[in-house]
Design an enzyme around this catalytic site. Structure first.
Site, PDB file in Angstrom:
ATOM      1  N   ASP A   1      69.070  87.853  87.059  1.00  0.00           N
ATOM      2  CA  ASP A   1      68.947  86.397  86.895  1.00  0.00           C
ATOM      3  C   ASP A   1      68.904  86.046  85.408  1.00  0.00           C
ATOM      4  O   ASP A   1      68.832  86.928  84.540  1.00  0.00           O
ATOM      5  CB  ASP A   1      67.718  85.856  87.655  1.00  0.00           C
ATOM      6  CG  ASP A   1      66.387  86.355  87.075  1.00  0.00           C
ATOM      7  OD1 ASP A   1      66.175  86.199  85.858  1.00  0.00           O
ATOM      8  OD2 ASP A   1      65.558  86.897  87.848  1.00  0.00           O
TER       9      ASP A   1
ATOM     10  N   HIS B   1      71.040  95.914  84.231  1.00  0.00           N
ATOM     11  CA  HIS B   1      71.744  96.051  85.511  1.00  0.00           C
ATOM     12  C   HIS B   1      72.779  94.967  85.757  1.00  0.00           C
ATOM     13  O   HIS B   1      73.173  94.739  86.893  1.00  0.00           O
ATOM     14  CB  HIS B   1      70.723  96.073  86.664  1.00  0.00           C
ATOM     15  CG  HIS B   1      69.873  97.315  86.672  1.00  0.00           C
ATOM     16  ND1 HIS B   1      68.699  97.428  87.376  1.00  0.00           N
ATOM     17  CD2 HIS B   1      70.054  98.515  86.049  1.00  0.00           C
ATOM     18  CE1 HIS B   1      68.184  98.639  87.192  1.00  0.00           C
ATOM     19  NE2 HIS B   1      68.977  99.306  86.391  1.00  0.00           N
TER      20      HIS B   1
ATOM     21  N   THR C   1      57.830  95.699  87.697  1.00  0.00           N
ATOM     22  CA  THR C   1      58.816  96.657  88.197  1.00  0.00           C
ATOM     23  C   THR C   1      58.106  97.805  88.895  1.00  0.00           C
ATOM     24  O   THR C   1      57.041  98.241  88.460  1.00  0.00           O
ATOM     25  CB  THR C   1      59.754  97.183  87.088  1.00  0.00           C
ATOM     26  OG1 THR C   1      60.533  98.264  87.611  1.00  0.00           O
ATOM     27  CG2 THR C   1      59.008  97.657  85.868  1.00  0.00           C
ATOM     28  N   SER C   2      58.714  98.260  89.979  1.00  0.00           N
ATOM     29  CA  SER C   2      58.124  99.361  90.747  1.00  0.00           C
ATOM     30  C   SER C   2      58.316 100.695  90.034  1.00  0.00           C
ATOM     31  O   SER C   2      57.747 101.705  90.448  1.00  0.00           O
ATOM     32  CB  SER C   2      58.760  99.428  92.136  1.00  0.00           C
ATOM     33  OG  SER C   2      60.171  99.572  92.010  1.00  0.00           O
TER      34      SER C   2
HETATM   35  P1  OAD Z   1      61.151  96.222  92.939  1.00  0.00           P
HETATM   36  O1  OAD Z   1      61.362  95.278  94.070  1.00  0.00           O
HETATM   37  O2  OAD Z   1      61.386  97.658  93.163  1.00  0.00           O
HETATM   38  O3  OAD Z   1      59.661  96.087  92.429  1.00  0.00           O
HETATM   39  C1  OAD Z   1      59.081  94.837  92.173  1.00  0.00           C
HETATM   40  C2  OAD Z   1      57.722  95.048  91.563  1.00  0.00           C
HETATM   41  O4  OAD Z   1      57.192  93.768  91.265  1.00  0.00           O
HETATM   42  C3  OAD Z   1      56.705  95.754  92.470  1.00  0.00           C
HETATM   43  O5  OAD Z   1      56.088  96.788  91.739  1.00  0.00           O
HETATM   44  C4  OAD Z   1      55.702  94.655  92.799  1.00  0.00           C
HETATM   45  O6  OAD Z   1      54.372  95.156  92.933  1.00  0.00           O
HETATM   46  C5  OAD Z   1      55.826  93.747  91.605  1.00  0.00           C
HETATM   47  N1  OAD Z   1      55.460  92.346  91.838  1.00  0.00           N
HETATM   48  C6  OAD Z   1      55.523  91.638  92.987  1.00  0.00           C
HETATM   49  N2  OAD Z   1      55.123  90.363  92.779  1.00  0.00           N
HETATM   50  C7  OAD Z   1      54.816  90.274  91.459  1.00  0.00           C
HETATM   51  C8  OAD Z   1      54.330  89.210  90.626  1.00  0.00           C
HETATM   52  N3  OAD Z   1      54.096  87.987  91.096  1.00  0.00           N
HETATM   53  N4  OAD Z   1      54.129  89.489  89.312  1.00  0.00           N
HETATM   54  C9  OAD Z   1      54.363  90.735  88.822  1.00  0.00           C
HETATM   55  N5  OAD Z   1      54.791  91.753  89.558  1.00  0.00           N
HETATM   56  C10 OAD Z   1      55.024  91.535  90.860  1.00  0.00           C
HETATM   57  O7  OAD Z   1      62.020  95.663  91.724  1.00  0.00           O
HETATM   58  P2  OAD Z   1      62.530  96.401  90.413  1.00  0.00           P
HETATM   59  O8  OAD Z   1      61.546  97.414  89.947  1.00  0.00           O
HETATM   60  O9  OAD Z   1      62.965  95.353  89.472  1.00  0.00           O
HETATM   61  O10 OAD Z   1      68.864  97.156  90.686  1.00  0.00           O
HETATM   62  O11 OAD Z   1      63.804  97.138  90.970  1.00  0.00           O
HETATM   63  C11 OAD Z   1      64.603  97.858  90.095  1.00  0.00           C
HETATM   64  C12 OAD Z   1      66.048  97.755  90.493  1.00  0.00           C
HETATM   65  O12 OAD Z   1      66.193  98.089  91.877  1.00  0.00           O
HETATM   66  C13 OAD Z   1      66.633  96.381  90.407  1.00  0.00           C
HETATM   67  O13 OAD Z   1      67.070  96.045  89.107  1.00  0.00           O
HETATM   68  C14 OAD Z   1      67.793  96.443  91.332  1.00  0.00           C
HETATM   69  C15 OAD Z   1      67.197  97.242  92.456  1.00  0.00           C
HETATM   70  O14 OAD Z   1      68.079  98.059  93.062  1.00  0.00           O
HETATM   71  C16 OAD Z   1      70.115  96.802  90.952  1.00  0.00           C
HETATM   72  O15 OAD Z   1      70.410  95.890  91.699  1.00  0.00           O
HETATM   73  C17 OAD Z   1      71.113  97.650  90.270  1.00  0.00           C
END
Ligand code: OAD
Length: 227
Positions: free
Chosen positions: A88, A103, A169-170
């Protein structure tokens, strides 16, 4: 002082954009691994295009939240480098100037034949929409199994960090999750997440177990104390 901010889907959750691995999944029960791959594209281009067209519409409706805005405001005081896994544009719309997308970007498309033929894309991509080389347009997104062209520049920037902040991020997707290891030894690392990812806590790590907007506020209060 350079503050490097690594963000993931969680920073946009409060803007109404669902995370990838949260409860309920991302999109009608689809796992992201089932749509974000080149194999999925070859199997069913319409399906993959629909998925990203829906994401684009959702991002258009979303607004930057307090976390995006607070990071942009921090630019007045420090050199802020954002490296985001998000596709985004909420960091940019909040006013952040140095934003690197690891990404890809939902508002760009590219030729399925030539990764360098990239164009702006504000509307749906349909089957039959072609790039200037005549090949089908696809979203400008890094899919699983594809190279991450921005990785090297992201590493180079991370090496310059005085502080690293990891938000929402997870830490499950590599190589993005390995970036923090390129910060100079002993660099203070802040991790902001309501569910801290499973990681070994070192003495230079500070865990802020909060959502992004509250966590960023706490982080800023913390560094203002230092400076
Ligand atoms: P994830 O969905 O794996 O993780 C999201 C993280 O955000 C989790 O650790 C949640 O605990 C946390 N979270 C949830 N609500 C939140 C809030 N209000 N404030 C802060 N944190 C919060 O997403 P990403 O780690 O971004 O790649 O995933 C990595 C990649 O996986 C993405 O870029 C995407 C996906 O496949 C591609 O599309 C290539």
């Amino acid at each position: 002082m350079q503050i490097t901010i690594l963000t993931g889907a969680g920073i946009s959750a409060e803007s109404g954009i669902p995370t990838f691995r949260g409860t309920g999944g991302l999109w009608e029960g689809q796992r992201v691994e089932d749509v974000a791959t080149h194999e999925a594209w070859l199997r069913d281009k319409q399906f993959v295009l629909d998925f990203y067209n829906q994401r684009r519409q959702a991002v258009k409706k979303a607004q930057p939240n307090k976390a995006h805005l607070a990071l942009a405001a921090l630019q007045k005081h420090h050199h802020i480098q954002i490296i985001t896994q998000n596709i985004d544009d909420l960091h940019e719309r909040a006013g952040s100037e140095n934003v690197m997308h690891l990404h890809g970007e939902i508002f760009k498309s590219r030729s399925e034949r030539n990764n360098n033929l990239i164009s702006i894309c504000n509307d749906d991509i349909n089957l039959g929409d072609v790039a200037e080389d005549g090949a089908q347009l696809r979203p400008h997104i890094v899919w699983f199994g594809e190279e991450v062209p921005m990785l090297e520049p992201a590493i180079a920037l991370t090496e310059l960090s005085d502080i690293v902040v990891i938000i929402g991020t997870s830490m499950l997707v590599y190589p993005a999750a390995s970036l923090l290891h390129y910060a100079p030894e002993g660099t203070p690392i802040y991790i902001i997440n309501p569910q801290i990812p499973d990681m070994q806590k070192k003495s230079n790590y500070t865990f802020i177990e909060k959502n992004a907007s509250d966590g960023v506020e706490e982080f800023i209060a913390d560094i203002l104390k230092i400076n």
